[in-house]
Structure formats: C-alpha cells, structure tokens
Design an enzyme around this catalytic site. Sequence first.
Site, PDB file in Angstrom:
ATOM      1  N   ASP A 213     -14.740  -7.382 -15.611  1.00 31.26           N
ATOM      2  CA  ASP A 213     -16.151  -7.562 -15.277  1.00 31.26           C
ATOM      3  C   ASP A 213     -16.621  -8.927 -15.756  1.00 31.26           C
ATOM      4  O   ASP A 213     -16.154  -9.432 -16.779  1.00 31.26           O
ATOM      5  CB  ASP A 213     -16.983  -6.481 -15.972  1.00 31.26           C
ATOM      6  CG  ASP A 213     -16.402  -5.090 -15.787  1.00 31.26           C
ATOM      7  OD1 ASP A 213     -16.688  -4.472 -14.761  1.00 31.26           O
ATOM      8  OD2 ASP A 213     -15.644  -4.645 -16.673  1.00 31.26           O
TER       9      ASP A 213
ATOM     10  N   HIS B 175      -7.912  -0.614 -16.012  1.00 33.43           N
ATOM     11  CA  HIS B 175      -9.365  -0.698 -16.092  1.00 33.43           C
ATOM     12  C   HIS B 175      -9.797  -1.423 -17.365  1.00 33.43           C
ATOM     13  O   HIS B 175      -9.615  -0.916 -18.476  1.00 33.43           O
ATOM     14  CB  HIS B 175      -9.931   0.727 -16.069  1.00 33.43           C
ATOM     15  CG  HIS B 175     -11.407   0.805 -16.002  1.00 33.43           C
ATOM     16  ND1 HIS B 175     -12.147   1.618 -16.835  1.00 33.43           N
ATOM     17  CD2 HIS B 175     -12.308   0.196 -15.189  1.00 33.43           C
ATOM     18  CE1 HIS B 175     -13.428   1.518 -16.531  1.00 33.43           C
ATOM     19  NE2 HIS B 175     -13.553   0.649 -15.545  1.00 33.43           N
TER      20      HIS B 175
ATOM     21  N   GLU C 268      -8.388  -4.735 -13.700  1.00 28.80           N
ATOM     22  CA  GLU C 268      -9.802  -4.728 -13.323  1.00 28.80           C
ATOM     23  C   GLU C 268     -10.614  -5.244 -14.499  1.00 28.80           C
ATOM     24  O   GLU C 268     -10.337  -4.912 -15.652  1.00 28.80           O
ATOM     25  CB  GLU C 268     -10.235  -3.298 -12.974  1.00 28.80           C
ATOM     26  CG  GLU C 268     -11.640  -3.182 -12.406  1.00 28.80           C
ATOM     27  CD  GLU C 268     -12.741  -3.072 -13.466  1.00 28.80           C
ATOM     28  OE1 GLU C 268     -13.926  -3.213 -13.109  1.00 28.80           O
ATOM     29  OE2 GLU C 268     -12.412  -2.841 -14.657  1.00 28.80           O
TER      30      GLU C 268
ATOM     31  N   HIS D 266     -18.002  -5.977 -19.898  1.00 29.38           N
ATOM     32  CA  HIS D 266     -18.597  -4.999 -18.983  1.00 29.38           C
ATOM     33  C   HIS D 266     -20.106  -4.875 -19.115  1.00 29.38           C
ATOM     34  O   HIS D 266     -20.842  -4.957 -18.120  1.00 29.38           O
ATOM     35  CB  HIS D 266     -17.965  -3.619 -19.197  1.00 29.38           C
ATOM     36  CG  HIS D 266     -18.537  -2.570 -18.301  1.00 29.38           C
ATOM     37  ND1 HIS D 266     -19.629  -1.795 -18.646  1.00 29.38           N
ATOM     38  CD2 HIS D 266     -18.188  -2.172 -17.052  1.00 29.38           C
ATOM     39  CE1 HIS D 266     -19.923  -0.973 -17.654  1.00 29.38           C
ATOM     40  NE2 HIS D 266     -19.062  -1.179 -16.673  1.00 29.38           N
TER      41      HIS D 266
END
Length: 256
Positions: free
Chosen positions: A49, A16, A47, A62
């Site tokens: 963003d 993450h 993962e 993010h």
Amino acid sequence: MTHAYFESGRPRIFAHRGFVPPDSEGIVENTFAAFAAAHALGVRYVESDCHVSADGTVILFHDADLSRVAGDPREVAEVGDRELEDLMADRGGLVTLAQALEAFPSLFFNLDVKAEAAADRVGALVAPHADRVLLTSFSEKTRKKALRAARAAGGRPATSAGTVRIAALVVAVASGVPWLIGRALRGIDAVQVPERRGPVRVVSPRMIRAVHRAGVEMHVWTINDADSMRRLLAAGVDGIVTDRADRALTVAAGER
C-alpha cells in the site's frame, strides 16, 4: 495481449503486505523485513500500500495514521522520513516504494494507492518497472491518476478495478448483459475482490466465468485458511492474496 505481469504460471500467490512469520517477534507488515521474508519463501508477488510522508516520499504503509502499527496517533503524511525510520526501526524497518523496487528486483508488486497525494509520485516511480507492477486503488480517481503518471513517464503497468468498477461488474454479471460486463472490465487486467461483501457473495462461478471470458484475471483477498484456498483455486480463481503465503504456496503446489 497479456501484460508481462501475468506471463508466469498460475495460481498467483500474493503475500499480503509482505510476510510476517507467525513466530516472529516485533516484526510488522509492510516493512523491509516482511518483504525480505516473503522473498525468502519464494513468493513472486507481493501486495502493498502507498502513502506519502511529510517529505513527499512514497512510503509502503497501509493505514493513514501510525496508531495501530507504532502507537502514534499522527498521520503518515504529517511525519518526515527520518522520524518514520526511527519509529519503524525495531518493527522491521521502514521501506519506501523506491527502495522496495530496487532491493527486490525479482518481486512483482501489487500496489494499492491509498492516498491520492501519492498517485503522481507512485506512477513516476513504477514507470521503469512497469512490467512487474500492478496499480490499483479503491478510488477510481486515484487509480487513474497513478496510471496516467506512469504512462506519462513511459511505463504501462497492469491495473485492477476500483470499488466503483467492481460494483458495476457485480450488477452487470447479475444482469447477464454482455456489453455491461464488457464496459465494467474495459481497460482492466484483473479483478481483485473479497469472497463476500457483507451479505453479498462477490465471487461465484458465474462471476469467474464472466471475468475470464473478458480475458481478465480474478484474485481474491484476504484468504488465510488452507481449505478456502483449495476451494477457490478449484473454482478457477487465478490468485490468492494472503497473510499466510507459506501456507498458500504449499496449497498452490498441490494444485499444479
């Protein structure tokens, strides 16, 4: 036909926003150092963003603003690349989407397009790497926009459902009506959800069975506790999104 993104074995461990070792000092999420640390662990999936800078560059970040990470109240979209690089230099290093795709050719990226303004650029950038990219967004409009841009550039990345689709799926599974479930999952490769949303349990044996019957994977976020990881993997989920990729890899090795 299964997308190339899913050809490797399960369970899938998604680091993450990269991996920030618990004993690290000054390193933050979604930085070059965090991705390098995830890669060094042996993680296959990361993962991240997507936002866009004032210079139009897709930045892996993010939040919409810099407050939490850099103590600067400005939005990412208001700050140019050079200044962003300076702000992030002692925090692990700013990383753009283009840099991440080129610097880590063996990593598979799960990209959440946070800003609609980034969607077209994200799609164009990932098109040549579509076999190792999954695109998503909480916004169905943004998700579809990024996918259209990727396909226009000759790539077909995998995709997971946005918030509206997930809500429709929860209702459809509760109703038990197969065509409603099929409609909610049409064109979707993965369902990525929290275990619960407030009082509503999203991940259940019934939900997992329904998703799998449609040939779709289920990934659960953000799970950092080893016992919860074991329980979810035993229940049949296909992937875990976690801040503790080190712990999750150990758990996953025990499940194989």
